[in-house]
Design a protein around this motif. Structure first.
Motif, PDB file in Angstrom:
ATOM      1  N   ARG A 162     -97.114  75.723  58.372  1.00  0.00           N
ATOM      2  CA  ARG A 162     -97.936  76.575  59.242  1.00  0.00           C
ATOM      3  C   ARG A 162     -97.083  77.589  59.992  1.00  0.00           C
ATOM      4  O   ARG A 162     -97.431  78.773  60.071  1.00  0.00           O
ATOM      5  CB  ARG A 162     -98.705  75.694  60.233  1.00  0.00           C
ATOM      6  N   ALA A 218     -95.917  80.339  57.639  1.00  0.00           N
ATOM      7  CA  ALA A 218     -96.979  81.290  57.319  1.00  0.00           C
ATOM      8  C   ALA A 218     -97.188  82.269  58.470  1.00  0.00           C
ATOM      9  O   ALA A 218     -97.322  83.482  58.263  1.00  0.00           O
ATOM     10  CB  ALA A 218     -98.271  80.552  57.007  1.00  0.00           C
ATOM     11  N   ARG A 219     -97.186  81.749  59.694  1.00  0.00           N
ATOM     12  CA  ARG A 219     -97.366  82.627  60.857  1.00  0.00           C
ATOM     13  C   ARG A 219     -96.197  83.595  61.005  1.00  0.00           C
ATOM     14  O   ARG A 219     -96.390  84.791  61.259  1.00  0.00           O
ATOM     15  CB  ARG A 219     -97.516  81.784  62.119  1.00  0.00           C
ATOM     16  N   TYR A 243     -96.348  86.404  58.503  1.00  0.00           N
ATOM     17  CA  TYR A 243     -97.328  87.458  58.775  1.00  0.00           C
ATOM     18  C   TYR A 243     -96.896  88.324  59.957  1.00  0.00           C
ATOM     19  O   TYR A 243     -97.115  89.536  59.950  1.00  0.00           O
ATOM     20  CB  TYR A 243     -98.720  86.882  59.041  1.00  0.00           C
ATOM     21  N   VAL A 269    -104.816  84.256  59.234  1.00  0.00           N
ATOM     22  CA  VAL A 269    -103.655  83.392  59.001  1.00  0.00           C
ATOM     23  C   VAL A 269    -103.454  82.422  60.162  1.00  0.00           C
ATOM     24  O   VAL A 269    -103.232  81.218  59.967  1.00  0.00           O
ATOM     25  CB  VAL A 269    -102.391  84.250  58.773  1.00  0.00           C
ATOM     26  N   THR A 322    -104.102  78.190  60.019  1.00  0.00           N
ATOM     27  CA  THR A 322    -102.926  77.356  60.287  1.00  0.00           C
ATOM     28  C   THR A 322    -103.042  76.665  61.643  1.00  0.00           C
ATOM     29  O   THR A 322    -102.047  76.199  62.192  1.00  0.00           O
ATOM     30  CB  THR A 322    -101.643  78.203  60.255  1.00  0.00           C
ATOM     31  N   SER A 379    -103.257  85.159  49.420  1.00  0.00           N
ATOM     32  CA  SER A 379    -103.762  84.696  50.710  1.00  0.00           C
ATOM     33  C   SER A 379    -105.248  84.397  50.631  1.00  0.00           C
ATOM     34  O   SER A 379    -105.725  83.411  51.208  1.00  0.00           O
ATOM     35  CB  SER A 379    -103.492  85.742  51.786  1.00  0.00           C
TER      36      SER A 379
END
Length: 427
Positions: A12, A15-16, A19, A73, A77, A410
């Motif tokens: 998570r 992914a953050r 982005y 996103v 998450t 995504s």
């Protein structure tokens, strides 16, 4: 799914962070710092004034889409508990990130800070996070509904309506500018309605008819699942498709491109033809075929549809220099192609790509092609997106863009997460 809490937390956070890096790349690229206090004060005064020029509208649309991705996103998450509280927190995080970026841009000679950007970025974060919560809620409430493909068709039909709307608003092969369009929204609307190009059957696109037809099929099936008789659903889908085609084409004219009656006819005919096809064929298929077979067939047909959207017009690119031209740093940099666009085409293309691949994630959550390993169900969708986007390098009049690939992957992941959070599992 990943079950180890520590591994899940790292995924998570990665992914953050990824982005946020994309946002920073889009907003702080070519910064060219100029910390002179006097010029910074001038930039600050300019930043606090609202701007409504045509290019500002394009920038606003880009910002909304970019930060909508941020909201999506960050929401997917985040723990599924107290989702609306999470939406509020993510909106504030988007606001804080936007203010930070705009503050840095005050020190730039080439970037422009604006209160418009802060506002549209925050709205984008809210819309992105909120849309996921609403999607999960609606799908969860629809659990137990008798469905054709194992997941409520209204989710797939809504996403595909977004696809055809984005295509009608900013068509791939009609990017001619209308030199007489300009001024206020009202002036643009009057000009667009007054300069509609008359219907010409030779200008109708059979490819558009074929690509818009699934919208009619999906609409009829979705309305049928919601309890509407198929005959009535066919009429509603055909009339709704005609209205949608006309409205979006006019908005296309407001945006500065010629309005064509032939395009409205192509789109409306495709949706109506799909509705009639669904009325005639879906009820007996739904009654006879087993659910697992229907799901597999639906998944296979949707993959073929993605191939058609990705590789149209199905003409090979044979000039080596043109192939090499698809592999420049601009094409391989996230938001590199979109950042060079001065119209809404790039923005609508991202919307179109997300809406195309979101249903694939929904279907893979219910009908996985792989069943072992964490996130294994996602891999077929990701590999498909990779193959189709790389394939565009060799298709005439298409553009390879790593941004599209990231959006597609995504969208598959988001569709999968939305379905699983709503309680849909493997059949």
């Amino acid at each position: 799914m990943i079950r180890d809490p520590e591994t899940l937390r790292r995924v998570r956070m990665a992914a953050r962070a990824a982005y946020v890096c994309v946002v920073l790349l889009a907003t702080l690229n070519h910064l060219h710092l100029d910390p002179d206090p006097g010029r910074t004060a001038i930039r600050l005064e300019r930043a606090l004034h609202w701007a409504t020029r045509g290019i500002d509208v394009v920038d606003a649309a880009r910002n909304v889409v970019l930060f909508a991705g941020f909201g999506v996103v960050f929401l997917v998450t985040t723990s599924a508990e107290r989702p609306w509280r999470a939406v509020g927190r993510i909106t504030l995080e988007g606001f804080a990130l936007s203010v930070s970026v705009e503050a840095v841009q005050l020190l730039s000679r080439t970037r422009t800070s604006s209160i418009n950007d802060v506002t549209t970025n925050t709205i984008g974060a809210l819309l992105g996070a909120g849309s996921i919560v609403i999607a999960v809620h609606l799908l969860h409430r629809a659990r137990g509904m008798r469905t054709v493909a194992g997941v409520p068709m209204f989710a797939i039909a809504t996403a595909y309506a977004g696809v055809v709307s984005a295509e009608a608003f900013s068509p791939l092969y009609r990017r001619e500018r209308d030199p007489g369009s300009g001024g206020s929204f009202g002036h643009r609307l009057v000009h667009a309605l007054g300069t509609v190009r008359p219907f010409d059957p030779h200008r109708m696109s059979l490819l558009d008819v074929a690509l818009f037809a699934p919208a009619g099929v999906l609409a009829v099936v979705a309305l049928g699942e919601l309890g509407m008789p198929y005959g009535a659903a066919c009429i509603v889908a055909a009339v709704g498709g005609t209205v949608l085609s006309a409205v979006v084409e006019v908005l296309h004219g407001v945006a500065g491109q010629p309005v064509e009656a032939s395009a409205i006819a192509s789109h409306a005919l495709g949706i109506a033809a799909g509705a009639v096809l669904a009325w005639w064929s879906v009820p007996p298929i739904a009654a006879r075929a087993r659910s697992r077979r229907r799901g597999r067939v639906m998944l296979a047909l949707y993959v073929l549809l993605l191939v058609a959207w990705a590789w149209r017009p199905f003409l090979p690119r044979t000039i080596v220099a043109e192939i090499h031209g698809q592999l420049t740093p601009r094409h391989l940099t996230p938001l590199g192609v979109l950042g060079a666009s001065e119209d809404l085409f790039g923005v609508m293309d991202l919307v179109e790509q997300f809406c195309l691949y979101f249903p694939l994630g929904l279907l893979l959550a219910v009908w996985p092609l792989r069943r072992r390993g964490a996130w294994s169900a996602l891999f077929p969708g990701i590999w498909l997106a990779l193959a189709l986007e790389i394939g565009q390098i060799f298709v005439r009049d298409r553009i390879f863009d790593v941004t599209d690939l990231l959006v597609q992957c995504s969208a598959v992941a988001v569709g999968y997460i939305v379905a699983t959070r709503a309680g849909y599992g493997r059949w």
